[in-house]
Design a protein around this motif. Sequence first.
Motif, mmCIF file in Angstrom:
data_model
loop_
_atom_site.group_PDB
_atom_site.id
_atom_site.type_symbol
_atom_site.label_atom_id
_atom_site.label_comp_id
_atom_site.label_asym_id
_atom_site.label_seq_id
_atom_site.Cartn_x
_atom_site.Cartn_y
_atom_site.Cartn_z
ATOM 1 N N PRO A 76 0.995 -1.112 0.108
ATOM 2 C CA PRO A 76 0.003 -0.003 0.202
ATOM 3 C C PRO A 76 0.737 1.500 0.097
ATOM 4 C CG PRO A 76 -0.947 -1.522 1.642
ATOM 5 C CD PRO A 76 0.555 -2.280 1.013
ATOM 6 N N SER A 77 1.858 1.305 0.373
ATOM 7 C CA SER A 77 2.888 2.753 0.763
ATOM 8 C C SER A 77 3.201 2.794 -0.485
ATOM 9 C CB SER A 77 3.844 1.984 2.118
ATOM 10 O OG SER A 77 4.754 1.259 0.624
ATOM 11 N N GLN A 78 3.363 1.418 -0.878
ATOM 12 C CA GLN A 78 4.382 1.972 -2.894
ATOM 13 C C GLN A 78 3.224 2.766 -4.051
ATOM 14 O OE1 GLN A 78 5.792 -1.515 -4.180
ATOM 15 N NE2 GLN A 78 5.698 -0.711 -6.680
ATOM 16 N N MET A 79 1.535 2.599 -3.491
ATOM 17 C CA MET A 79 0.797 2.488 -4.335
ATOM 18 C C MET A 79 0.246 4.046 -3.812
ATOM 19 S SD MET A 79 -2.070 -0.255 -4.345
ATOM 20 C CE MET A 79 -1.944 -1.565 -3.477
ATOM 21 N N ILE A 80 0.078 4.363 -2.444
ATOM 22 C CA ILE A 80 0.209 5.989 -1.851
ATOM 23 C C ILE A 80 1.604 6.760 -2.321
ATOM 24 C CG2 ILE A 80 0.436 7.149 0.054
ATOM 25 C CD1 ILE A 80 -0.919 4.620 1.317
ATOM 26 N N ALA A 81 2.789 6.189 -2.667
ATOM 27 C CA ALA A 81 4.148 7.248 -3.285
ATOM 28 C C ALA A 81 3.650 7.363 -4.607
ATOM 29 C CB ALA A 81 4.774 6.437 -3.033
ATOM 30 N N ALA A 82 2.815 6.254 -5.527
ATOM 31 C CA ALA A 82 2.600 6.408 -6.918
ATOM 32 C C ALA A 82 1.458 7.512 -6.910
ATOM 33 C CB ALA A 82 3.050 5.552 -7.394
ATOM 34 N N ALA A 83 1.001 7.766 -6.115
ATOM 35 C CA ALA A 83 -0.596 8.498 -6.467
ATOM 36 C C ALA A 83 -0.259 9.792 -6.042
ATOM 37 C CB ALA A 83 -1.416 7.990 -5.516
ATOM 38 N N LEU A 84 0.431 9.982 -5.041
ATOM 39 C CA LEU A 84 1.264 11.266 -4.408
ATOM 40 C C LEU A 84 2.519 12.489 -5.899
ATOM 41 C CD1 LEU A 84 1.559 10.750 -0.492
ATOM 42 C CD2 LEU A 84 -0.619 12.406 -1.975
ATOM 43 N N HIS A 85 2.822 11.259 -6.203
ATOM 44 C CA HIS A 85 3.854 11.675 -6.888
ATOM 45 C C HIS A 85 3.269 12.069 -8.233
ATOM 46 C CE1 HIS A 85 7.624 11.255 -9.952
ATOM 47 N NE2 HIS A 85 7.486 11.032 -10.461
ATOM 48 N N ALA A 86 1.801 11.808 -8.982
ATOM 49 C CA ALA A 86 0.978 12.004 -10.250
ATOM 50 C C ALA A 86 0.154 13.453 -9.784
ATOM 51 C CB ALA A 86 0.559 11.236 -10.501
ATOM 52 N N HIS A 87 0.255 13.297 -8.528
ATOM 53 C CA HIS A 87 -1.093 14.650 -7.778
ATOM 54 C C HIS A 87 -0.858 14.646 -6.526
ATOM 55 C CE1 HIS A 87 -3.742 13.556 -11.062
ATOM 56 N NE2 HIS A 87 -2.588 12.323 -10.913
ATOM 57 N N PRO A 88 0.199 15.233 -5.889
ATOM 58 C CA PRO A 88 0.888 15.652 -4.836
ATOM 59 C C PRO A 88 -0.254 15.549 -4.007
ATOM 60 C CG PRO A 88 2.095 17.128 -6.426
ATOM 61 C CD PRO A 88 1.178 16.489 -7.486
ATOM 62 N N GLY A 89 0.451 16.462 -2.939
ATOM 63 C CA GLY A 89 -0.601 16.418 -1.845
ATOM 64 C C GLY A 89 -0.450 15.394 -0.499
ATOM 65 N N LYS A 90 -1.756 15.798 0.847
ATOM 66 C CA LYS A 90 -1.592 14.198 1.458
ATOM 67 C C LYS A 90 -2.628 13.320 1.311
ATOM 68 C CE LYS A 90 -2.509 14.675 6.321
ATOM 69 N NZ LYS A 90 -2.608 15.093 7.928
ATOM 70 N N ALA A 91 -1.739 12.117 1.139
ATOM 71 C CA ALA A 91 -2.947 10.929 1.008
ATOM 72 C C ALA A 91 -3.639 10.905 2.804
ATOM 73 C CB ALA A 91 -1.809 9.546 1.117
ATOM 74 N N VAL A 92 -5.354 11.208 2.465
ATOM 75 C CA VAL A 92 -6.272 10.330 3.809
ATOM 76 C C VAL A 92 -6.626 9.296 3.733
ATOM 77 C CG1 VAL A 92 -6.016 13.011 4.122
ATOM 78 C CG2 VAL A 92 -7.890 11.644 2.884
ATOM 79 N N LYS A 93 -6.728 8.325 2.677
ATOM 80 C CA LYS A 93 -7.342 7.178 2.548
ATOM 81 C C LYS A 93 -6.936 6.359 1.625
ATOM 82 C CE LYS A 93 -11.835 8.488 2.446
ATOM 83 N NZ LYS A 93 -13.001 8.468 1.725
ATOM 84 N N PHE A 94 -6.700 5.361 2.341
ATOM 85 C CA PHE A 94 -6.199 4.136 0.876
ATOM 86 C C PHE A 94 -7.332 2.887 0.949
ATOM 87 C CE2 PHE A 94 -4.826 -0.098 0.608
ATOM 88 C CZ PHE A 94 -3.947 -0.342 -0.695
ATOM 89 N N THR A 95 -7.883 2.531 -0.516
ATOM 90 C CA THR A 95 -9.005 1.267 -0.283
ATOM 91 C C THR A 95 -8.953 -0.033 -0.942
ATOM 92 O OG1 THR A 95 -10.558 3.559 0.001
ATOM 93 C CG2 THR A 95 -11.021 1.011 -1.002
ATOM 94 N N ASP A 96 -8.319 -0.624 -0.463
ATOM 95 C CA ASP A 96 -8.420 -2.090 -0.464
ATOM 96 C C ASP A 96 -9.411 -2.503 -1.643
ATOM 97 O OD1 ASP A 96 -6.744 -4.738 -1.031
ATOM 98 O OD2 ASP A 96 -9.009 -5.547 0.313
ATOM 99 N N PRO A 97 -7.882 -2.922 -3.040
ATOM 100 C CA PRO A 97 -9.321 -3.134 -4.072
ATOM 101 C C PRO A 97 -10.026 -4.974 -3.471
ATOM 102 C CG PRO A 97 -7.288 -3.516 -4.933
ATOM 103 C CD PRO A 97 -6.644 -3.368 -3.421
ATOM 104 N N PRO A 98 -11.027 -5.131 -3.501
ATOM 105 C CA PRO A 98 -12.375 -5.198 -3.348
ATOM 106 C C PRO A 98 -11.986 -6.689 -4.145
ATOM 107 C CG PRO A 98 -13.197 -3.842 -4.733
ATOM 108 C CD PRO A 98 -12.141 -3.468 -4.363
ATOM 109 N N ARG A 99 -12.197 -6.833 -5.324
ATOM 110 C CA ARG A 99 -12.181 -8.448 -6.461
ATOM 111 C C ARG A 99 -10.247 -8.128 -7.097
ATOM 112 N NH1 ARG A 99 -15.602 -4.915 -7.745
ATOM 113 N NH2 ARG A 99 -14.682 -4.961 -10.164
ATOM 114 N N SER A 100 -9.983 -9.078 -7.354
ATOM 115 C CA SER A 100 -8.974 -9.275 -7.477
ATOM 116 C C SER A 100 -8.736 -8.524 -9.413
ATOM 117 C CB SER A 100 -8.439 -10.902 -8.373
ATOM 118 O OG SER A 100 -9.821 -11.437 -9.311
#
Length: 458
Positions: A76-100
């Motif tokens: 999850p930290s890697q996904m958050i880092a990718a999101a913040l690299h593309a869109h700088p700001g502060k991560a407030v929530k992470f939602t796990d994939p509900p399906r494969s």
Amino acid sequence: MTNPVITGQGAVSETDRSDLYRAVWRWHFYAGLLVLPFLITLSITGALYLFRDEIDNFVHADLKRVAVQQAEAVAPSQMIAAALHAHPGKAVKFTDPPRSDASAEITVATADNERIAVYVDPYEGRVLGTLPDRGTVMWTVRYLHSLRYFGPTARALIEIAGGWSILLVGTGIFLWWPRGRKGGVISIRATPRRRVFWRDLHAVTGLFVGGVIVFLAITGMPWSNVWGGKVNEWANGSNFGYPSGVRVDVPMSDRKLSDTAKTSWTLEQAQIPESTGADGAAPAIGIDAAAETFDRLGLHDGYTISLPGSPNGVYTGSVYPDDLHQQRVVHLDQYSGKALVDMDYDDYGPAGKWLEFGINIHMGQQFGLANQLLLLAACLAIIAMSVSAAVMWWKRRPARGLGVPPMPSDPRVFRGLLAILVIGGVLFPLVGLSLLAMLAVDWTIRRISKIRRHPRMA
């Protein structure tokens, strides 16, 4: 003179029966005048929302769906880092994939004080795109359904519409009652060119869908402003807003669970605990360890992790799948990783359980596809009933006038009906206020009609 229908003590005359029918018909007309536009709107948006996952996954397939791969998902930290690299700001929530085959969703608070949802491929850690937070098609439909776009005053109309819908069904059943009539009871006569066709379509459809309307009205009430807010306050119990039976002995913050993420109706007022290691003695465990803990505790796939927003904040894992018994909220101390509060459906009080069960059916979740199709059929039937009522009124209305059903010859017949309405007004305060308003409207209409018939009495 009138011939009594029942002779002897307590005789009921034809005039009495006609007066009662007119009184009920008059208030059925008023209820329809208030409710039918709402019923049509709520039925259309509700029918769409029943298939929210299917529609969102189709409309937003480029963001929500990914190719299934044999590789493990990245952290999850890697996904958050990718999101913040593309869109700088502060991560407030992470939602796990509900399906494969589903993407992960990271909610980011941008420098412009806006929230966006960033969708990330969980296998590659690649950003797929963004939407405004809660910006999917189905969130739009949900806000239209609840009138949330139009502010708290407009949302109060939900309670009014719900109460008058119940009145509409009750008076409708009385008007439908056969009284020796055979046609138009459970069958539809004539053709669309004749008014009797629309009358039968309205009455017969209402007979079969009336119970569903009452159920949807009652289970929709929890989202109303006045009644829903007060019942929510009562149902949550006395322990910091948590359901009755849940007892915790940890420091609590002033923040509510509904402030951080979507939650169940019963837990909207529940407060969030605080982490106790903010003195710097221990480092924070981080999002990856928090996700591993939630996985180990057995939270259903698709859970959301609300990230700590302060040194005293917690990791809150929450999930609300279709199966009520899989609903769960867990708060982790961000330093020790200890579960401070762990709640699920079984911890709800009796009122909370019954209300959540009704809400789950209302949303088409409890019984899977059968639940969706049943409510879809009901929504279509409600639309047909509402349209037939409008056509029937149009065909019978006078050339110049609203076409309000005639007053009973003896106004005292209203007493019993008004007593029932007053009881409903006490149970649902906004319905009671709207009842007073409608009584004033009815008095005005009768006064204007009297003046038109007898100008000299004005």
